[in-house]
Design a protein around this motif. Structure first.
Motif, PDB file in Angstrom:
ATOM      1  N   ARG A 199     -11.113 -24.645  -8.091  1.00 37.62           N
ATOM      2  CA  ARG A 199     -11.113 -23.537  -9.036  1.00 37.62           C
ATOM      3  C   ARG A 199     -11.449 -22.230  -8.304  1.00 37.62           C
ATOM      4  N   MET A 200     -12.363 -22.310  -7.350  1.00 33.45           N
ATOM      5  CA  MET A 200     -12.755 -21.123  -6.592  1.00 33.45           C
ATOM      6  C   MET A 200     -11.554 -20.544  -5.837  1.00 33.45           C
ATOM      7  N   ASP A 201     -10.736 -21.421  -5.249  1.00 34.27           N
ATOM      8  CA  ASP A 201      -9.523 -20.960  -4.556  1.00 34.27           C
ATOM      9  C   ASP A 201      -8.584 -20.253  -5.536  1.00 34.27           C
ATOM     10  N   ALA A 202      -8.394 -20.843  -6.698  1.00 36.89           N
ATOM     11  CA  ALA A 202      -7.501 -20.250  -7.702  1.00 36.89           C
ATOM     12  C   ALA A 202      -8.031 -18.902  -8.182  1.00 36.89           C
ATOM     13  N   GLU A 203      -9.331 -18.794  -8.393  1.00 38.76           N
ATOM     14  CA  GLU A 203      -9.914 -17.527  -8.830  1.00 38.76           C
ATOM     15  C   GLU A 203      -9.788 -16.457  -7.746  1.00 38.76           C
ATOM     16  N   ARG A 204     -10.008 -16.842  -6.495  1.00 40.96           N
ATOM     17  CA  ARG A 204      -9.861 -15.899  -5.379  1.00 40.96           C
ATOM     18  C   ARG A 204      -8.415 -15.416  -5.286  1.00 40.96           C
ATOM     19  N   GLU A 205      -7.474 -16.337  -5.425  1.00 39.45           N
ATOM     20  CA  GLU A 205      -6.061 -15.959  -5.343  1.00 39.45           C
ATOM     21  C   GLU A 205      -5.610 -15.151  -6.559  1.00 39.45           C
ATOM     22  N   THR A 206      -6.265 -15.352  -7.704  1.00 37.02           N
ATOM     23  CA  THR A 206      -5.982 -14.514  -8.871  1.00 37.02           C
ATOM     24  C   THR A 206      -6.308 -13.065  -8.548  1.00 37.02           C
ATOM     25  N   GLU A 207      -7.469 -12.838  -7.971  1.00 38.10           N
ATOM     26  CA  GLU A 207      -7.877 -11.478  -7.590  1.00 38.10           C
ATOM     27  C   GLU A 207      -6.929 -10.894  -6.549  1.00 38.10           C
ATOM     28  N   ALA A 208      -6.532 -11.700  -5.577  1.00 40.90           N
ATOM     29  CA  ALA A 208      -5.605 -11.230  -4.546  1.00 40.90           C
ATOM     30  C   ALA A 208      -4.256 -10.863  -5.162  1.00 40.90           C
ATOM     31  N   TYR A 209      -3.795 -11.666  -6.104  1.00 42.96           N
ATOM     32  CA  TYR A 209      -2.525 -11.400  -6.797  1.00 42.96           C
ATOM     33  C   TYR A 209      -2.602 -10.073  -7.556  1.00 42.96           C
ATOM     34  N   ILE A 210      -3.690  -9.872  -8.286  1.00 39.18           N
ATOM     35  CA  ILE A 210      -3.863  -8.631  -9.044  1.00 39.18           C
ATOM     36  C   ILE A 210      -3.878  -7.434  -8.104  1.00 39.18           C
ATOM     37  N   ASN A 211      -4.584  -7.551  -6.992  1.00 36.34           N
ATOM     38  CA  ASN A 211      -4.629  -6.454  -6.019  1.00 36.34           C
ATOM     39  C   ASN A 211      -3.249  -6.161  -5.439  1.00 36.34           C
ATOM     40  N   ARG A 212      -2.462  -7.213  -5.161  1.00 39.63           N
ATOM     41  CA  ARG A 212      -1.099  -6.999  -4.649  1.00 39.63           C
ATOM     42  C   ARG A 212      -0.238  -6.281  -5.683  1.00 39.63           C
ATOM     43  N   MET A 213      -0.376  -6.645  -6.947  1.00 41.25           N
ATOM     44  CA  MET A 213       0.408  -6.000  -8.000  1.00 41.25           C
ATOM     45  C   MET A 213       0.021  -4.527  -8.149  1.00 41.25           C
ATOM     46  N   ILE A 214      -1.264  -4.233  -8.054  1.00 42.82           N
ATOM     47  CA  ILE A 214      -1.738  -2.848  -8.134  1.00 42.82           C
ATOM     48  C   ILE A 214      -1.197  -2.044  -6.961  1.00 42.82           C
ATOM     49  N   GLN A 215      -1.251  -2.604  -5.762  1.00 49.57           N
ATOM     50  CA  GLN A 215      -0.745  -1.914  -4.577  1.00 49.57           C
ATOM     51  C   GLN A 215       0.767  -1.704  -4.665  1.00 49.57           C
ATOM     52  N   ALA A 216       1.489  -2.698  -5.152  1.00 54.47           N
ATOM     53  CA  ALA A 216       2.943  -2.569  -5.278  1.00 54.47           C
ATOM     54  C   ALA A 216       3.292  -1.468  -6.271  1.00 54.47           C
ATOM     55  N   LYS A 217       2.561  -1.408  -7.376  1.00 56.71           N
ATOM     56  CA  LYS A 217       2.813  -0.373  -8.378  1.00 56.71           C
ATOM     57  C   LYS A 217       2.510   1.010  -7.804  1.00 56.71           C
ATOM     58  N   ALA A 218       1.404   1.141  -7.074  1.00 48.28           N
ATOM     59  CA  ALA A 218       1.036   2.424  -6.466  1.00 48.28           C
ATOM     60  C   ALA A 218       2.081   2.841  -5.441  1.00 48.28           C
ATOM     61  N   SER A 219       2.568   1.884  -4.657  1.00 42.60           N
ATOM     62  CA  SER A 219       3.590   2.177  -3.659  1.00 42.60           C
ATOM     63  C   SER A 219       4.882   2.619  -4.327  1.00 42.60           C
ATOM     64  N   GLN A 220       5.233   1.961  -5.406  1.00 36.50           N
ATOM     65  CA  GLN A 220       6.444   2.303  -6.149  1.00 36.50           C
ATOM     66  C   GLN A 220       6.319   3.711  -6.742  1.00 36.50           C
ATOM     67  N   GLN A 221       5.137   4.030  -7.279  1.00 36.22           N
ATOM     68  CA  GLN A 221       4.902   5.357  -7.862  1.00 36.22           C
ATOM     69  C   GLN A 221       5.006   6.435  -6.791  1.00 36.22           C
ATOM     70  N   SER A 222       4.429   6.197  -5.612  1.00 35.55           N
ATOM     71  CA  SER A 222       4.464   7.212  -4.548  1.00 35.55           C
ATOM     72  C   SER A 222       5.890   7.379  -4.018  1.00 35.55           C
ATOM     73  N   SER A 223       6.690   6.325  -4.008  1.00 33.67           N
ATOM     74  CA  SER A 223       8.080   6.444  -3.579  1.00 33.67           C
ATOM     75  C   SER A 223       8.882   7.286  -4.554  1.00 33.67           C
ATOM     76  N   LEU A 224       8.593   7.146  -5.841  1.00 37.08           N
ATOM     77  CA  LEU A 224       9.288   7.923  -6.861  1.00 37.08           C
ATOM     78  C   LEU A 224       8.890   9.389  -6.849  1.00 37.08           C
ATOM     79  N   ASN A 225       7.646   9.651  -6.456  1.00 37.97           N
ATOM     80  CA  ASN A 225       7.127  11.016  -6.469  1.00 37.97           C
ATOM     81  C   ASN A 225       7.424  11.799  -5.195  1.00 37.97           C
ATOM     82  N   GLY A 226       7.959  11.136  -4.228  1.00 37.62           N
ATOM     83  CA  GLY A 226       8.314  11.967  -3.113  1.00 37.62           C
ATOM     84  C   GLY A 226       8.140  11.452  -1.785  1.00 37.62           C
TER      85      GLY A 226
END
Length: 70
Positions: free
Chosen positions: A43-70
């Protein structure tokens, strides 16, 4: 609790639930995109990977936003 995510057309009730499930002796976590990620041996592995997944999604969204803005 009423809330509105950016992709929701109107405010709705969102219920918090445990993202981690035990299936056939292995742990998985569910995403908002309706996928099951895993398997993980603890369960600890799954919880750690949940956090990593969320962080990757946040970073991908931020990267996508910065690409659109210039």
């Amino acid at each position: 609790m009423f809330g509105k995510r950016s992709q929701d057309p109107t405010p709705t009730v969102h219920y918090r639930c445990d993202r981690v499930s035990l299936i056939n002796g292995h742990y998985f976590f569910s995403t908002r995109e309706n996928t099951l990620e895993g398997p993980y041996y603890t369960r600890m592995d799954a919880e750690r990977e949940t956090e990593a997944y969320i962080n990757r999604m946040i970073q991908a969204k931020a990267s996508q936003q910065s690409s659109l803005n210039g």
